[in-house]
Scaffold this active site. Sequence first.
Site, PDB file in Angstrom:
ATOM      1  N   LYS A  72      17.717  66.476 -29.116  1.00 43.30           N
ATOM      2  CA  LYS A  72      18.126  66.528 -27.712  1.00 43.30           C
ATOM      3  C   LYS A  72      17.609  67.757 -26.969  1.00 43.30           C
ATOM      4  O   LYS A  72      17.346  67.692 -25.766  1.00 43.30           O
ATOM      5  CB  LYS A  72      19.646  66.412 -27.612  1.00 43.30           C
ATOM      6  N   ASP A 121      23.713  60.485 -21.324  1.00 40.24           N
ATOM      7  CA  ASP A 121      25.018  60.695 -21.957  1.00 40.24           C
ATOM      8  C   ASP A 121      26.067  61.096 -20.920  1.00 40.24           C
ATOM      9  O   ASP A 121      27.229  60.675 -20.991  1.00 40.24           O
ATOM     10  CB  ASP A 121      24.939  61.793 -23.021  1.00 40.24           C
ATOM     11  N   THR A 175      32.893  81.682 -32.137  1.00 44.62           N
ATOM     12  CA  THR A 175      31.681  82.089 -31.427  1.00 44.62           C
ATOM     13  C   THR A 175      31.069  80.907 -30.694  1.00 44.62           C
ATOM     14  O   THR A 175      30.613  81.035 -29.553  1.00 44.62           O
ATOM     15  CB  THR A 175      30.666  82.698 -32.404  1.00 44.62           C
ATOM     16  N   LEU A 215      23.044  51.851 -33.531  1.00 47.62           N
ATOM     17  CA  LEU A 215      23.291  50.568 -32.870  1.00 47.62           C
ATOM     18  C   LEU A 215      22.374  50.324 -31.681  1.00 47.62           C
ATOM     19  O   LEU A 215      22.374  49.233 -31.119  1.00 47.62           O
ATOM     20  CB  LEU A 215      24.736  50.506 -32.369  1.00 47.62           C
ATOM     21  N   SER A 216      21.604  51.328 -31.295  1.00 47.21           N
ATOM     22  CA  SER A 216      20.789  51.200 -30.087  1.00 47.21           C
ATOM     23  C   SER A 216      19.844  50.002 -30.114  1.00 47.21           C
ATOM     24  O   SER A 216      19.710  49.306 -29.097  1.00 47.21           O
ATOM     25  CB  SER A 216      20.017  52.491 -29.828  1.00 47.21           C
ATOM     26  N   GLY A 236      28.759  70.912 -29.731  1.00 44.50           N
ATOM     27  CA  GLY A 236      27.376  70.456 -29.811  1.00 44.50           C
ATOM     28  C   GLY A 236      26.879  69.836 -28.523  1.00 44.50           C
ATOM     29  O   GLY A 236      27.466  70.020 -27.441  1.00 44.50           O
ATOM     30  N   THR A 257      18.454  60.988 -30.254  1.00 41.38           N
ATOM     31  CA  THR A 257      19.715  61.475 -30.764  1.00 41.38           C
ATOM     32  C   THR A 257      19.451  62.731 -31.581  1.00 41.38           C
ATOM     33  O   THR A 257      18.333  63.269 -31.570  1.00 41.38           O
ATOM     34  CB  THR A 257      20.431  60.372 -31.565  1.00 41.38           C
ATOM     35  N   GLY A 259      34.038  56.051 -28.777  1.00 45.05           N
ATOM     36  CA  GLY A 259      32.633  56.398 -28.645  1.00 45.05           C
ATOM     37  C   GLY A 259      31.725  55.232 -28.341  1.00 45.05           C
ATOM     38  O   GLY A 259      30.639  55.419 -27.784  1.00 45.05           O
ATOM     39  N   ASN A 275      18.540  62.978 -23.670  1.00 46.38           N
ATOM     40  CA  ASN A 275      18.616  61.913 -24.675  1.00 46.38           C
ATOM     41  C   ASN A 275      17.686  60.762 -24.344  1.00 46.38           C
ATOM     42  O   ASN A 275      17.732  59.721 -24.986  1.00 46.38           O
ATOM     43  CB  ASN A 275      20.057  61.388 -24.804  1.00 46.38           C
TER      44      ASN A 275
END
Length: 280
Positions: free
Chosen positions: A64, A101, A152, A14-15, A126, A60, A234, A85
């Site tokens: 990153k 972000d 982990t 959408l950017s 992430g 994105t 989001g 980003n």
Amino acid sequence: MRAAVLGSPIEHSLSPDLHNAGYAAAGLVGWHYERHRVEADELPGFVAGLDADWRGLSLTMPLKQACLRVAGEATAVATAAGAGNTLVRLSNGEWLADNTDIGGLVDALAPHWRPEWGRAAILGSGATAHSAVLAAAMLGAEELTCYARNRTAADGLAAWAAAASPELAVSAEPLERWRLGSEPVVLSTLPGGAADRFALLDDREGLLFDAVYAGWPTPLARAAEAAGMTVVGGFELLLHQAARQFELFTGVAAPLAAMRAAGEARLRPSSAAGADRGDR
């Protein structure tokens, strides 16, 4: 002047809608924002091939971490996150790596965050989870539990969080141990569908951030709202991090209302691609 969002996949982003609407609303004639599919190993060559018309890049997944490796300089927040980003063209022709972000998530959550909510859960491990850790610390969290499907990975995020924000009391658990109710603030960075099994919630107050923005509201978001929680999606992260990028690229205040309207219009007819998250 040119700018773009890079990543893989990138077709759904959408950017371009947000930034191009911002250019139009701000009267920035001659500015254009596009998208390019770029893999991590292709980023150095892509950036090296850009001429002086290029003012900024939004990055994105999976770019990153690679962002920092192609930049001549990096902001303190990007360095702390270990990821960026944003690449901004400097006057000397070099690129500055930044991470909007983190600030974008703070902007999205700050109107809803209560000072007494000192404990937060991070779901996922992430790049967005790393941003969520730093945003939670900025907003006043004192205790943080990192939950991930891979124990982990949860341990790794917790160790990183403890080093990045020494004021936080940090612990790690497998995702299966998380149940909404133990922490008043829940920041889910999981992809669409991964949190659906948690969609049966008891009545409670609190704040849920769900990084998914397409196919909204998600089952988790619907359940949290029904349970009495404040829910932030989001899209709010996407919007506010893009507004910060807009200002870095152009030097002009972001027309947030126009950018919001463009993004909402693009999302309105779509019920697919539910895994899209608010970082691109």
